[in-house]
Design an enzyme around this catalytic site. Structure first.
Site, PDB file in Angstrom:
ATOM      1  N   HIS A 105      39.558  43.030  36.671  1.00 53.94           N
ATOM      2  CA  HIS A 105      39.449  43.650  38.001  1.00 53.94           C
ATOM      3  C   HIS A 105      40.085  42.765  39.055  1.00 53.94           C
ATOM      4  O   HIS A 105      40.235  41.560  38.865  1.00 53.94           O
ATOM      5  CB  HIS A 105      37.977  43.902  38.350  1.00 53.94           C
ATOM      6  CG  HIS A 105      37.123  42.669  38.243  1.00 53.94           C
ATOM      7  ND1 HIS A 105      36.615  42.232  37.043  1.00 53.94           N
ATOM      8  CD2 HIS A 105      36.713  41.767  39.166  1.00 53.94           C
ATOM      9  CE1 HIS A 105      35.919  41.119  37.231  1.00 53.94           C
ATOM     10  NE2 HIS A 105      35.971  40.810  38.510  1.00 53.94           N
ATOM     11  N   HIS A 107      39.791  41.502  43.072  1.00 57.39           N
ATOM     12  CA  HIS A 107      38.942  41.383  44.267  1.00 57.39           C
ATOM     13  C   HIS A 107      39.821  41.522  45.508  1.00 57.39           C
ATOM     14  O   HIS A 107      40.853  40.854  45.607  1.00 57.39           O
ATOM     15  CB  HIS A 107      38.300  39.994  44.356  1.00 57.39           C
ATOM     16  CG  HIS A 107      37.319  39.670  43.284  1.00 57.39           C
ATOM     17  ND1 HIS A 107      35.968  39.688  43.484  1.00 57.39           N
ATOM     18  CD2 HIS A 107      37.490  39.293  41.985  1.00 57.39           C
ATOM     19  CE1 HIS A 107      35.339  39.335  42.367  1.00 57.39           C
ATOM     20  NE2 HIS A 107      36.254  39.085  41.437  1.00 57.39           N
TER      21      HIS A 107
END
Ligand code: AMP
Ligand code: ZN
Length: 149
Positions: A105, A107
């Site tokens: 992922h 941020h």
């Protein structure tokens, strides 16, 4: 999504499938963006490919491209919504890099003048032919090809 790319024990897979709640801000066929529950700064968003791949380095090129293509739009929206002065885009790849959820992922962290965030990192210097050697080694690995073959 095929089961091959879903891990029933993964918290982000559960969020993707709606099995646990999240504060979603954007969803496409291949990715979801939602608020980080423990933000570095308020408005901290996680951008997550729907398919389960443990780290960003494991993502197929096309999924990485489709997911990353959402970053500029998200960045503009987060900055506008929070009044941030800037934004850090961060990926923690592997435990040593601070990764705690092993579903790759991005941020997006809004930044404010005089916020307490400890950034940037310290920087080192190359000496002798180290820089050229490193360039050679990485280039040689890259000639091995992409994950999409
Ligand atoms: P990383 O350390 O890069 O693996 O980041 C994982 C992030 O996921 C952390 O910043 C956590 O605060 C965040 N996180 C963990 N569980 C949840 C959740 N249920 N909803 C939203 N964010 C979460
Ligand atoms: Zn997952």
């Amino acid at each position: 999504m095929s089961n091959q790319h879903h891990d029933p024990a993964c918290i982000f897979c559960k969020i993707v499938r709606g099995d646990i709640p999240s504060a979603r801000v954007l969803e496409t066929d291949h990715a979801v963006a939602f608020l980080d529950i423990n933000p570095v700064n308020r408005g901290h968003v996680l951008l997550v490919p729907k398919a389960h791949h443990a780290t960003l380095a494991d993502l197929p090129d096309h999924l990485a491209a489709e997911t990353a293509s959402l970053v500029p739009r998200l960045a503009r929206a987060i900055q506008a919504a929070t009044g941030a002065d800037g934004l850090n885009l961060v990926v923690n790849n592997g435990q040593v890099a601070g990764q705690t959820v092993f579903h790759g992922h991005w941020h997006l962290i809004p930044r404010f003048v005089d916020d307490p965030v400890n950034w940037p990192w310290p920087h080192d210097e190359y000496s002798g032919d180290e820089l050229g050697q490193m360039q050679f080694r990485i280039e040689r690995e890259l000639r091995g090809g992409s994950t999409d073959g």
